[in-house]
Design an enzyme around this catalytic site. Structure first.
Site, mmCIF file in Angstrom:
data_model
loop_
_atom_site.group_PDB
_atom_site.id
_atom_site.type_symbol
_atom_site.label_atom_id
_atom_site.label_comp_id
_atom_site.label_asym_id
_atom_site.label_seq_id
_atom_site.Cartn_x
_atom_site.Cartn_y
_atom_site.Cartn_z
ATOM 1 N N HIS A 291 0.805 -1.224 0.000
ATOM 2 C CA HIS A 291 0.000 0.000 0.000
ATOM 3 C C HIS A 291 0.835 1.269 0.000
ATOM 4 C CE1 HIS A 291 1.131 -0.206 4.225
ATOM 5 N NE2 HIS A 291 0.922 1.085 4.253
HETATM 6 C C1 UD1 Z 1 -0.960 6.139 5.754
HETATM 7 C C2 UD1 Z 1 0.487 6.473 6.146
HETATM 8 C C3 UD1 Z 1 1.360 5.248 5.929
HETATM 9 C C4 UD1 Z 1 0.797 4.042 6.662
HETATM 10 C C5 UD1 Z 1 -0.622 3.825 6.192
HETATM 11 C C6 UD1 Z 1 -1.247 2.645 6.892
HETATM 12 C C7 UD1 Z 1 1.101 8.807 5.719
HETATM 13 C C8 UD1 Z 1 1.981 9.698 4.919
HETATM 14 N N1 UD1 Z 1 1.053 7.525 5.318
HETATM 15 O O1 UD1 Z 1 -0.984 5.896 4.360
HETATM 16 O O2 UD1 Z 1 2.644 5.501 6.441
HETATM 17 O O3 UD1 Z 1 1.566 2.899 6.357
HETATM 18 O O4 UD1 Z 1 -1.387 5.004 6.482
HETATM 19 O O5 UD1 Z 1 -2.462 2.330 6.330
HETATM 20 O O6 UD1 Z 1 0.492 9.247 6.662
HETATM 21 N N2 UD1 Z 1 -8.679 5.693 2.817
HETATM 22 C C9 UD1 Z 1 -9.953 5.185 2.957
HETATM 23 N N3 UD1 Z 1 -10.341 4.797 4.205
HETATM 24 C C10 UD1 Z 1 -9.542 4.911 5.283
HETATM 25 C C11 UD1 Z 1 -8.245 5.411 5.122
HETATM 26 C C12 UD1 Z 1 -7.821 5.805 3.875
HETATM 27 O O7 UD1 Z 1 -10.703 5.084 2.002
HETATM 28 O O8 UD1 Z 1 -9.973 4.565 6.392
HETATM 29 C C13 UD1 Z 1 -8.255 6.191 1.495
HETATM 30 C C14 UD1 Z 1 -8.094 7.690 1.559
HETATM 31 O O9 UD1 Z 1 -9.272 8.344 1.242
HETATM 32 C C15 UD1 Z 1 -6.993 7.957 0.569
HETATM 33 C C16 UD1 Z 1 -6.170 6.683 0.606
HETATM 34 O O10 UD1 Z 1 -6.956 5.672 1.206
HETATM 35 O O11 UD1 Z 1 -7.504 8.124 -0.714
HETATM 36 C C17 UD1 Z 1 -4.893 6.862 1.348
HETATM 37 O O12 UD1 Z 1 -5.123 7.235 2.713
HETATM 38 P P1 UD1 Z 1 -4.074 8.181 3.489
HETATM 39 O O13 UD1 Z 1 -4.535 8.349 4.895
HETATM 40 O O14 UD1 Z 1 -3.812 9.388 2.677
HETATM 41 O O15 UD1 Z 1 -2.719 7.407 3.490
HETATM 42 P P2 UD1 Z 1 -2.358 5.867 3.545
HETATM 43 O O16 UD1 Z 1 -2.025 5.431 2.165
HETATM 44 O O17 UD1 Z 1 -3.398 5.090 4.281
#
Ligand code: UD1
Length: 358
Positions: free
Chosen positions: A204
């Protein structure tokens, strides 16, 4: 006050939160970075965590916007509640935002505490690497998991008297505790796999999934490996989004893509898998705690001790190398070799904080 907001922070802080609750007048703040039930509330339920005192809204925003929203929210709470110490964990946008907000309010915050500090991938193009470096600069106490990482912080000018080496990561405690209550037979049955005859993979990180070439290369490797062994792939929301955006196929007769899974299922599967493949830092440690070999789908890792012990291998992100390494683990007689885990990691963190605040 403790600020958490993503799946790994919830898991890794779960042993510490009840200890903080019993020792201090303690506020728990959720940044809202993760918000889907399968990325958030399932872990509160399974790890029996109490509800946060505050929940901010920042999920799904672009990174600077998200960091800003969390900073603004945490600042408001600091001004209202005047915490004397703020604890953050790891390397996410939540970690950086909360540490920066705390650093702007030294009139209240006497101690910024950073758990899982000091580890480095030495690749500053990764948001996580930069977040961790910056938070370490703001922190008054750095809890560094292993002795060999102390040098990283010293090299960056952090005084030795701010460093506390914990000789282990709290995630090891979370994993072992949860694996011990996971019903292996029921969990393997639920996913239609048999112990030691399946593999599990997760990927991821931005550097793995945000480039169509890299992501399609990893997915191709997964398809080929699923011809050799049944393969379960819990898909992080970011990965699922990119796979559909880029029109990539993640298919195979024995490949099972599933939505994000809870912690009991994850540790249950992990302790029964022949091996796992991952770009996650937490999963590398969890696999090591449960004695499961891991192929690390990255060019570098912060968790070098498991490479040194031979339990994990760094594969890089080339399809052929990933498949070759998986084949090696499938052909070889499985051997489980747990690493030695020091007990009382969280308790030693708590004691150090109590001493520091005296
Ligand atoms: C974040 C952390 C990463 C960690 C990961 C664990 C940063 C820079 N990165 O990345 O280090 O390994 O979390 O999961 O903070 N989304 C959902 N539902 C959720 C959470 C996220 O749909 O509950 C979607 C968001 O809308 C977004 C994408 O997933 O489009 C990424 O989420 P984001 O929180 O930006 O970062 P992660 O990739 O989860």
């Amino acid at each position: 006050m403790t600020v958490i907001g993503t799946r790994p922070e919830i898991i890794k802080m779960s042993p510490l939160i009840p200890l903080f609750d019993s020792e201090f007048s303690h506020l728990l703040v959720h940044s809202g970075q993760h918000y889907s039930p399968s990325m958030d509330s399932v872990f509160f339920e399974e790890l029996k965590l109490r509800k946060p005192d505050y929940v901010l809204e920042s999920g799904g925003l672009p990174p600077a916007d998200q960091t800003g929203a969390i900073m603004r929210g945490v600042e408001k709470i600091i001004l209202a509640e005047k915490p004397s110490a703020v604890t953050v964990h790891g390397d996410t946008n939540t970690t950086l935002a909360a540490a920066l907000a705390a650093a702007k309010h030294r009139e209240h915050v006497k101690a910024i505490i950073h758990i899982e500090a000091g580890v480095r991938s030495f690749n500053r193009t990764q948001p996580e690497e930069l977040n961790r470096v910056l938070v370490d600069q703001a922190a008054d106490i750095l809890f560094i998991p292993y002795e060999h990482d102390r040098e990283n912080a010293l090299r960056e000018g952090i005084p030795d008297n701010r460093i506390f080496v914990t000789n282990g990561n709290t995630v090891l405690e979370s994993a072992i505790r949860t694996a011990s209550i996971a019903d292996s037979a029921a969990i393997c049955g639920k996913y239609s796999v048999t112990p030691r005859n399946f593999a599990i993979a997760t990927f991821h990180r931005q550097e793995s999934v945000d480039s169509p070439e890299i992501l399609s290369g990893i997915c191709r490797a997964m398809t080929e490996i699923s011809d050799l062994i049944p393969l379960i792939i819990p898909l992080h929301p970011r990965t699922e989004k990119r796979i559909s955006e880029f029109g990539i196929k993640l298919e195979g007769s024995r490949l099972m893509p599933v939505p994000p899974i809870g912690y009991i299922d994850m540790t249950g599967l992990l302790q029964n898998a022949r091996f796992c493949m991952t770009d996650s830092g937490g999963l590398q440690e969890e696999a090591a705690a449960l004695g499961t070999p891991a192929l690390v789908l990255r060019n570098e890792t912060e968790h070098i001790r498991y490479l040194k012990s031979g339990l994990h291998r760094l594969t890089g992100i080339q399809t052929e190398t990933i498949v070759r390494e998986a084949r090696r683990l499938i052909d070889k007689k499985p051997d489980t070799q747990s690493i030695e885990i020091k007990s009382g990691i969280s308790v030693s963190i708590l004691e150090a904080i109590v001493n520091f605040l005296k």
